[in-house]
Each structure stands twice: as structure tokens, then as C-alpha cells.
Design a protein around this motif. Structure first.
Motif, short mmCIF file in Angstrom:
data_model
loop_
_atom_site.label_atom_id
_atom_site.label_comp_id
_atom_site.label_asym_id
_atom_site.label_seq_id
_atom_site.Cartn_x
_atom_site.Cartn_y
_atom_site.Cartn_z
N ILE A 141 -10.77 0.73 -6.33
CA ILE A 141 -9.50 0.44 -7.00
C ILE A 141 -8.52 1.53 -6.62
N PRO A 142 -7.34 1.19 -6.15
CA PRO A 142 -6.40 2.22 -5.67
C PRO A 142 -5.87 3.09 -6.79
N HIS A 143 -5.44 4.29 -6.44
CA HIS A 143 -4.95 5.25 -7.43
C HIS A 143 -3.55 4.93 -7.94
N ASP A 145 7.75 9.10 -0.35
CA ASP A 145 6.39 9.37 -0.82
C ASP A 145 5.36 9.27 0.29
N LEU A 146 4.46 10.24 0.32
CA LEU A 146 3.31 10.18 1.21
C LEU A 146 2.20 9.38 0.54
N SER A 147 1.60 8.48 1.28
CA SER A 147 0.51 7.67 0.76
C SER A 147 -0.56 7.55 1.84
N LEU A 148 -1.61 6.78 1.57
CA LEU A 148 -2.65 6.57 2.58
C LEU A 148 -2.11 5.81 3.78
N PRO A 190 0.80 -1.23 0.00
CA PRO A 190 0.00 0.00 0.00
C PRO A 190 0.83 1.27 0.00
N GLY A 191 2.11 1.16 0.39
CA GLY A 191 2.99 2.32 0.29
C GLY A 191 3.21 2.76 -1.14
N TRP A 192 2.97 1.86 -2.10
CA TRP A 192 3.05 2.20 -3.51
C TRP A 192 1.67 2.31 -4.16
N TYR A 193 0.73 1.43 -3.81
CA TYR A 193 -0.52 1.45 -4.58
C TYR A 193 -1.54 2.44 -4.07
N THR A 194 -1.33 3.06 -2.90
CA THR A 194 -2.30 4.06 -2.42
C THR A 194 -1.83 5.49 -2.61
N GLN A 195 -0.74 5.71 -3.31
CA GLN A 195 -0.28 7.07 -3.58
C GLN A 195 -1.22 7.74 -4.59
N TYR A 196 -1.21 9.07 -4.56
CA TYR A 196 -1.99 9.83 -5.52
C TYR A 196 -1.08 10.33 -6.64
N THR A 197 -1.68 10.82 -7.71
CA THR A 197 -0.94 11.45 -8.80
C THR A 197 0.04 12.48 -8.24
N PRO A 198 1.27 12.51 -8.72
CA PRO A 198 2.30 13.36 -8.08
C PRO A 198 2.21 14.85 -8.41
N TYR A 199 1.03 15.43 -8.19
CA TYR A 199 0.89 16.87 -8.39
C TYR A 199 1.66 17.65 -7.31
#
Length: 957
Positions: free
Chosen positions: A709-711, A496-499, A102-111
Motif C-alpha cells: 500500500i503506498p505511503h 515533490d520528490l516521489s518514487l 504515482p507522483g502523489w501516491y508514492t511520496q513519503y511523509t514530508p520530513y
């Protein structure tokens, strides 16, 4: 009372607030019950009269047993079908630490680049690998699939063509059928003619603007196109190549023989077939097209301290700025899959990739030799991994014997296609030879395979053999042991910050829980190992899942049927508009080409309408953010003769349930149009109302929003569309697997069911929530949003609200007044990083604002932590307003603060280190440090570096 019948509900894990917390929040709102809040928020006239008719909710344990039974219905045979899809060996270190993490699959678009440096680096690695392998100067950070990437290339080259009278796109007949299908769809609105003809110089007529080559060709053959390309360029035509990424380790890259664009699929770099997706497509081109290239580009810049930093470059091309003038409607990429492919390249390195490609080619040559020794006619003289064997009179017998041995080949007009991949072993060649020997009435022992190994000859023409190096950067030559690779992955993840760290309160993006149980089946072989063109009797598990999900989503949306082919929300918009187009044409009203779009609409709406060949007419919004009904009526009547559709988001993009939505739909219908509803805000509808009940004709669903579905750092996504009964006949079909009727539009994506493997996630969510749970989730999302609104509205003006002062599932905080003292909304976004939060959506749909959406998955404690952070930031702004601190030299303008800056020997700022790093007590126990300071956006655009630079290159730039 006995607990013997007690069963834990999944919805109690999915929804954040406990019952007592929800009651506290309601009390803060002055309410007694959740139903009272819904009564004040959702207009009575659009509320459903009965609960959702869905199966009862499953427990997590029962669900996993159920989905295992479904998975077991899929037959995972050894696939040699090819046609752009291949079995892969996913490195376990990547599967466990990226795809299942989840440290990779719950990240958001890198705006927000400062807290996204890890995935930005992984995507820059992807761009570098693509540029290196294709031999071109610039690559983007991934597209949706190979077919749509080819369509994007066609549109880019058409827009940039020198001869504006030319409208023909010349396409090789030797192309995958699904790609041609998508090209036909995308060409229609622009009047582009797809001309399928042999790629010979005499066929380069003046009306052609570009030509498309498949390399190797769809039948596996390899041809030298250098002379053809040179002639095309002499005639002011451009060349697009669809390339097999793995083959480019051995073949001369198209960039070296003059290609202007190279597209393809990176699936072979460690991403499972998954019955069609998701996979990251790639798009590489010449630097001359850097401002035309669709999708996202990751670029190198520096931060406030001059350190190396990354960001999404050239963001002014984004749809929310350029709208109907945007270069494409792409919003979701396949970032997570591009990241996996990039790590695959890093892990194997140039020699490892070459070894894999060479083994594939050597085994193909061995099989070729063996089949010829058995007396078969193998047609391909040149090839990388694909053979074509003439069987003619024995196809049926051969197919039956292959199936008996659990082998799938590609069959076409008496020819058997066999495409090998990295999972093919010597023992697999033995099995294939046994099958073919039996059809000839021979023993496979008649062929001495081990002796043939020493007799193999090259299958690649000498002029097509690659001689140039690739993947030369140290990143691709440093992490080949699992220990080093694991540490490299983790070093990027830590940036990276994620959920995993905190809520991500992005309005219109719905960053909710992606539950572990929902994710588990995704990597099961019985879902990941199926080819999208596998025989139907091998895919009954997928068919059950897709059919049940169709029924459930149809019930939720109030529509007659769904199409799962669109593999992003924006592609769902496009597909829906093309379905409406086909409907009008069937009634002899193909001239209808006007699309009404509210000023508040998502930027992809006008971009999608433009792509569908529609003329966009903007409808005003009133002072409360609602559609101006009088203006809508006037424009609908003005354009009644040509009215195609209205694109509307509900609740509105301003976060309000508009009272007039039923009247709005009626106005459109009265004037001959159809209503397209953008499903981005379905998280506020499920179980309470529905697009079909409201009066819409078609709606896309962002499964990566409402349905869990994760971002994945910007993708994958799924954008299925639901339609009313009169539009069902026009749903997308597919050239290879028939999934619609004769009136169905041609394909909008490469695979029949889009990114089918991630449908398992949404299926799990609905199955474990049930109708009651889904409805409670919607109510809770509305509660969480209104609680945040109540906590913040005395600190930040809330821009819009409904009749009773309530918002829907999101709200807009107005930060424009702070500009008078030099504080921009971007400063608030950067300062939030110091508090451990990702910013809400910045300056959309209104410039200078923050759009906040908490989702139902966040607890009261997390909501309070976020509100405390924004209240503290408001106090920091107040100090600037009072003149207590300088407008340019303050904690907001210097945010975010890195550990390096805060721990530096010198500190000469007009606030303390404590204020910079630990402005609230909770941060001392749980601090997320941005890995870079504020990035320099303008530098990154002035000097575009979009592949991994050497130290010397970076210093020089």
C-alpha cells in the motif's frame, strides 16, 4: 525449446535486480548464491522448515480478471444510510491526477520539507479549509477517521483539564454508535468514565471535564448549543463537537458558538466511501491547544533566501523524541485523502461548496414535503440532509421494496433514516417517493414534485444559519476551470520528490514499488461505492477478499487469525496491546500493567503502551544493538507479578536478526507476559521466518510497508494485527457490524474493517507474487541492503551487523564523527537532495546516523547511483576534514541548492555552480530541483502560521 507455455512472472517486474545483476552483487559480497547470503544472515533456528502454503502466483492479466469477478459480487446500491458515510462525486481531474497518480501516491511523509513543498501546500490548504469551515483558529493535517479523532480530542481535553479530579466525559446519546464504541475503548486505560446523558445544563456535574456534541446530531437534527457551551465554560469544562463538514457551509460553525475542539470526517469532500476508508479525519481547535493537538501540523516559515516555505511544525512532539510522554501515538495520517479533500475545496471554491450543500438540503426538504404529502410522519423538524420517517408496522415491506429498487436506508426501531448526499439528483427523489408511495398503496404521481419545489421552507433554525464567510483565500477562488485546476495540481506535484524520481531509501519505512496493476481496482465503483454498513448480502466480494487475505496473512505470519480494523500501524500496536489486556483480564490477571520495551524500539511503541495504560520499563541494548538478554531476564523476573508484555521489533530496529529472539520470547512467557512483535520490519521475514514461528503472540503488519500500500505523502496506512489462537476471542468487535465474539474488545476504529478499500492493493501483491515470489522478494531486499552496506562501509561506519557481518534489510550509517568538523547528519540529508535523492531515516534509532533501507524493488543501477552520491558526499566531507574548505561556508551547509540560487546573477560561494547543482554526471540528464532552499525550522515554530496566509500576513510574520 518452445515458449508456448511461457508466462511472465509478476515477481520479475516487482524485484529490481535482474538475475545477472543479482549475481554481480553476490560476487561483490564474495558469495556464490542468494541462499548462501540468507544462510549467513537469518539465524538457522528461526528459519521456516517449509515454503509458504499460498496459492500459485497469478499473472497481471489473470489477476485483473479475477479481481473483476470478485468486485462484481459486491452490489452497489444507492446508499442513503448516512451515519457518517456518504456517496460522493470525485472530480475526475482529482481522481486521475492525484488518486491515480504515482507522483502523489508514492511520496513519503514530508520530513524533508525542501522536496515536499507541493504536498505541504496541499495539506496547508486542507488545514485552512478546516479552520475556515469550523470557525476555529488552528487545524492539523488530518487524522485517521472521525471516531478516533473524537477519541484523540477526549484525551487532549482530559490531559489539559483544569479540574484534575474530574474524570467524566459527557457524551450526547445522539451520537454515531461506532464513535461511542471507539470512545469506550480509548477511555478504559485512563480511567475516564464515558457518561451518556442528555446535554442539558443540569447534567453538568462537577466530575465532568468535557462534553461531546454531534452537530448535526446522529439522527439529523440541528440544535443550538451556545447557551449549553457557555454554561460548561463557566464550570471550567470544555466542549468537543463532531461536525459534518459539508453541513458547515450552511450551519453556524461550532467555533462561533464556543466549541473548544471540532472533529469530523472530510470524506464528503470528494473521497469515496470505500467500505469504510481510507478517509481523512479533521481536528480543529483553539490556538491555546497548539502544543497539545495530536498529529501533524503544517506551518509557514521561510527558506535560506527568505522565500515562502512550508514545513511540518512543532516536530518535537513526535513519538521518537517524547516516546511514552508523547501527546499521542499517531504516526500515519491520511495525508493522500486530506490532499484530495483539499483539492476538492480548491476546485469548487466557497460558492461551489455552498451550492452543493444547498442542493443537498433543498432535495432533503423536497423529499420531506413529498413524504408528508403521502401521509408519512417525518419526525425531524430541523435537519441538513437527514430525515427520519416513522413506518412502524411497514418496515419489512418498505425495506423489501427499497431493495427491489436498489436503495439502502438506515433502519432503527420502526424509524427509517434517509440521508442524502451530493450525488442525489431530482430523479433519485422520484425513485424514493415511488417506493414509499407503493407501501401506502398510492401512486407516486399523486405527489407533484415539481410543484412542491416552490413550496419548500427552511429546515435550519435561524440561529443556526451561517452568516460568516469561508474559503476566502485566493487559492480557493482561482482554480475552478479544469484547465486551471489541472495546472495547479501539476504545479504542486512538480515540487515533490516521489518514487517516480528515485529510490527513497528510508530505513524502517520500506518504500517499495506500488505496482500499477495493484492500484487499478482501487477506484472501481464496486469497491469504492460501498457503505461500510451496507447489508451483508451486498458485500460478498469484499468478504471474499478479506477472508482470503486473512488466510494468506495468517499463513505468512504463522498466526491463527487477523483483524483488519486498525487503520494504521500505530493503531495496530494499540489494538494488539488492548487484546493482550483483555486476555489477562479474562484470566483474572488484569493487574498486569508492565510493558518491557527495548531502548532501540520505534517511538510509537512506548507511546502506544502508554495509551494502553501500561507502565513502560526500558530494556538495555548491548554494544552490537541487540537486546541485552541478561537485563531483559532481570527485569522480566523483577516485574513477573505484573508483567503484561514485551514489545519487540524483529529484525531489530538496528537492522539485525538477533540470535536470541526465541530465548527472549521464552523469558517473557515464563514470567507471565505476552510478546507483541512490531511488524515494521516484516519485509525481512516473509517466507523465511514468521512472528508466530519465532514465538510472538501478536503482531501488527504495516500494509503500507511490506505489502505495497503506498505511503501517499504520509498515509493512508493499514495496521491489521495477527494473533495466536489463545488471543483470537479478544480481537476487536464493532457496535454496528459484529465481527468478533462476546469477549472481543470494543472497536479501535470507526469502520468494521478499517480502511477496507486499500486492502485490494495488498491482496493483489500477494496474489500475483505467490509464496515463492514473496520469499524471493525478502531475499532480494536482504541482498540489496547488504550490497549497499558493502559499497559504503569503507566510507561510513556501519553501526551494527549480525554474527557473520551481515545486516538484515536495512543498516545504520554512523555520521556522528563528522560533528567534529561542524557537519551534522542533517547537512548530509540536505545535500542528498542536490543529488536527486530523499535522505534515509535521519537520527533514528540512533542520533547522528542515517538508517538505509533499499527494498527489493530497486535495481542495481539505482543502488549504485545512490551509493555514488553518498560516496561523493563523503569526499565533500573529507575536504572539510582536511581544512580545504570552511566548516561553515561549504557546499553541505548551503544545501540544497535551488535553480533560482544556482542561476542567480551573483555567485560568491567558495565552490562552483557546477559543484552545487551537478556534482555527478548523471544529474545533467536527470535533475530534480528542490523548490526551496533550506527551511528555517526555528522561525516556523516561533511564529506558528498553520493556514494559508495573505501576502501581508506572511510579510508581517
Amino acid at each position: 525449446m518452445s515458449n508456448v507455455f511461457y508466462q511472465e512472472k509478476f515477481q520479475d517486474r516487482h524485484n529490481g535486480p535482474r538475475a545477472e545483476e543479482a549475481q554481480e552483487m553476490l560476487g561483490y559480497l564474495g558469495l556464490q548464491s542468494l541462499d548462501e547470503l540468507i544462510e549467513q544472515t537469518v539465524p538457522r533456528q528461526i528459519r521456516l522448515k517449509k515454503p509458504l502454503a499460498l496459492p500459485a502466483a497469478w499473472s497481471e492479466k489473470a489477476y485483473l480478471a479475477k479481481i473483476q469477478r470478485i468486485a462484481d459480487k459486491n452490489k452497489v446500491f444507492k446508499s442513503y444510510i448516512g451515519q457518517g458515510y456518504y456517496d460522493v462525486a470525485v472530480p475526475a481531474v482529482i481522481q486521475r491526477n492525484v488518486l491515480e497518480n504515482p507522483g502523489w501516491y508514492t511520496q513519503y511523509t514530508p520530513y524533508q520539507a525542501e522536496i515536499a513543498q507541493g504536498r505541504l501546500q496541499a495539506l496547508l490548504n486542507f488545514q485552512t479549509a478546516i479552520a475556515d469551515l469550523t470557525g476555529l483558529e488552528i487545524a492539523n493535517a488530518s487524522l485517521l477517521d472521525e471516531a478516533t479523532a473524537a477519541a484523540e480530542a477526549m484525551f487532549m481535553l482530559y490531559s489539559a483539564r483544569k479540574n484534575k479530579a474530574a474524570n467524566v466525559f459527557l457524551v450526547t446519546p445522539n451520537i454515531y454508535p461506532q464513535t461511542l464504541d471507539v470512545l469506550q475503548t480509548r477511555a478504559v486505560p485512563f480511567g475516564v468514565e464515558i457518561r451518556v446523558a442528555d446535554l442539558e445544563e443540569e447534567n453538568l456535574t462537577e466530575d465532568i471535564f468535557a462534553a461531546l456534541i454531534q452537530y448535526p446530531a446522529a439522527d439529523g437534527t440541528i440544535t443550538d448549543y451556545a447557551s449549553f457551551t457557555e454554561t460548561a465554560h463557566d464550570k471550567n469544562m470544555t466542549i468537543c463537537v463532531i461536525a459534518d463538514l459539508m453541513s458547515l457551509a450552511l450551519l453556524t460553525p461550532p467555533g462561533e458558538w464556543g466549541a473548544d475542539v471540532v472533529v469530523g470526517n472530510s470524506q464528503r469532500f470528494g473521497v469515496p466511501m470505500g467500505f469504510g476508508g481510507p478517509h481523512a479525519a479533521f481536528f480543529a481547535t483553539k490556538e491555546a491547544y497548539k502544543r497539545n493537538i495530536p498529529g501533524r501540523i503544517i506551518g509557514v516559515t521561510s527558506d535560506a533566501s527568505g522565500n515562502y516555505a512550508l514545513r511540518m511544525a512543532l516536530q518535537t512532539r513526535e513519538q521518537h523524541i517524547r516516546r511514552d510522554k508523547a501527546s499521542s501515538n499517531i504516526c500515519t495520517a491520511q495525508a493522500l485523502l486530506a490532499i484530495m479533500a483539499s483539492f476538492y475545496a480548491v476546485y469548487h471554491g466557497p460558492q461551489g461548496i455552498k451550492d452543493i450543500a444547498t442542493r443537498i438540503n433543498d432535495l432533503t426538504k423536497l423529499l420531506d414535503k413529498a413524504l408528508q404529502d403521502l401521509g408519512y410522519d417525518q419526525i425531524n423538524e430541523t435537519y441538513f440532509d437527514t430525515l427520519r420517517v416513522a413506518v412502524v408496522d411497514h418496515v419489512g415491506a418498505l425495506k423489501a421494496e427499497a431493495l427491489n429498487n436498489e436503495l439502502n436506508f438506515f433502519y432503527h426501531e420502526g424509524i427509517v433514516g434517509i440521508s442524502l448526499d451530493e450525488t442525489t439528483a431530482f430523479e433519485d427523489i422520484e425513485t424514493i417517493v415511488k417506493v414509499f408511495a407503493k407501501i401506502k398503496g398510492k401512486s407516486w404521481n399523486d405527489v407533484d414534485l415539481r410543484n412542491l419545489v416552490d413550496q419548500l421552507e427552511s429546515s435550519i433554525p435561524s440561529e443556526a444559519v451561517r452568516t460568516s464567510p469561508y474559503l476566502t483565500h485566493p487559492i480557493f477562488n482561482s482554480y475552478h476551470s479544469e484547465s486551471e485546476m489541472l495546472r495547479y495540481i501539476k504545479s504542486l506535484e512538480a515540487k515533490d520528490l516521489s518514487l517516480c524520481h528515485s529510490m527513497i531509501p528510508l530505513g524502517s519505512c520500506t518504500m517499495k514499488l506500488n505496482a500499477t496493476t495493484e492500484m487499478l481496482p482501487l477506484t472501481w465503483a464496486h469497491f469504492g461505492g460501498l457503505h461500510p454498513f451496507a447489508p451483508v448480502d451486498q458485500t460478498s466480494g469484499y468478504m471474499q477478499l478479506i477472508n482470503e487475505l486473512n488466510d494468506w496473512l495468517s499463513e505468512i505470519t504463522g498466526f491463527a487469525k487477523m483483524s483488519f480494523q486498525p487503520n494504521s500501524g500505530a493503531q495496530g500496536e494499540y489494538a494488539g496491546l488492548m487484546v493482550i489486556r483483555a486476555y489477562h483480564e479474562s484470566r483474572g490477571e488484569g493487574h498486569r500493567n508492565v510493558c518491557l520495551i527495548p531502548a532501540s524500539a520505534h517511538g510509537t511503541n512506548p507511546a502506544s503502551a502508554s495509551m494502553a495504560g501500561l507502565k513502560v520499563v526500558v530494556v538495555k541494548c548491548d554494544a552490537y544493538g541487540n537486546i541485552d538478554v541478561a537485563d531483559l531476564r532481570a527485569k522480566a523476573e523483577e516485574h513477573a507479578a505484573n508483567l503484561n508484555s514485551l514489545m519487540v521489533t524483529y529484525p531489530s530496529t538496528h537492522g539485525v536478526f538477533e540470535e536470541s529472539i526465541i530465548e527472549i520470547c521464552e523469558i517473557i512467557h515464563q514470567n507471565g507476559g505476552q510478546v507483541y512483535m512490531d511488524g515494521a520490519n516484516m519485509n525481512a521475514q516473509v517466507g523465511l521466518t514468521s512472528p508466530g514461528f519465532i514465538g510472538a503472540d501478536v503482531c501488527h503488519l504495516n500494509l503500507h510497508k511490506t505489502f505495497c500500500i503506498p505511503h501517499g505523502g504520509g498515509g493512508p496506512g493499514m495496521g491489521p494485527i495477527g494473533v495466536a489462537a489463545h488471543l483470537v476471542p479478544f480481537l476487536p468487535n464493532h457496535e454496528v457490524i459484529e465481527i468478533s465474539g462476546e469477549q472481543g474488545i470494543s472497536a479501535v476504529s470507526a469502520a468494521p474493517f478499517g480502511s477496507a478499500s486499500i486492502l485490494t492493493i495488498s491482496y493483489a501483491y500477494i496474489a500475483m507474487m505467490g509464496g515463492e515470489g514473496l520469499t524471493d522478494a525478502t531475499k532480494t531486499a536482504i541482498l540489496n541492503a547488504n550490497y549497499i552496506k558493502a559499497r559504503l562501509e569503507n566510507h561510513y561506519p556501519v553501526l551494527y551487523a549480525g554474527t557473520n557481518g551481515r545486516c538484515a534489510h536495512e543498516m545504520i550509517l554512523d555520521c556522528r564523527a563528522f560533528k567534529s568538523v561542524g557537519i551534522e547528519v542533517g547537512d548530509i540529508a540536505k545535500r542528498l537532495m542536490d543529488y536527486g535523492f530523499h535522505a534515509p531515516t535521519v537520527s533514528f534509532p540512533v542520533a547522528g546516523t542515517l538508517m538505509v533501507e533499499p527494498t527489493e524493488s530497486e535495481s542495481k543501477a539505482e543502488l549504485d547511483r545512490f551509493c555514488d552520491a553518498l560516496v561523493a558526499i563523503r569526499s565533500e566531507i573529507a575536504a572539510v576534514e582536511a581544512g580545504e574548505v570552511d566548516q561553515k561556508d561549504n557546499v553541505l551547509k548551503h544545501a540544497p541548492h535551488t535553480a533560482e540560487v544556482v542561476s542567480a546573477d551573483e555567485w560568491n560561494r567558495p565552490y562552483t555552480r557546477q559543484t552545487a547543482a551537478y556534482p555527478l554526471p548523471y544529474l545533467k540528464a536527470n535533475k530534480f530541483w528542490p523548490s526551496v532552499g533550506r527551511v528555517n525550522d526555528s522561525q516556523g515554530d516561533r511564529t506558528l502560521i498553520c493556514s494559508c496566509p495573505s501576502i501581508e500576513e506572511y510579510a508581517e510574520a
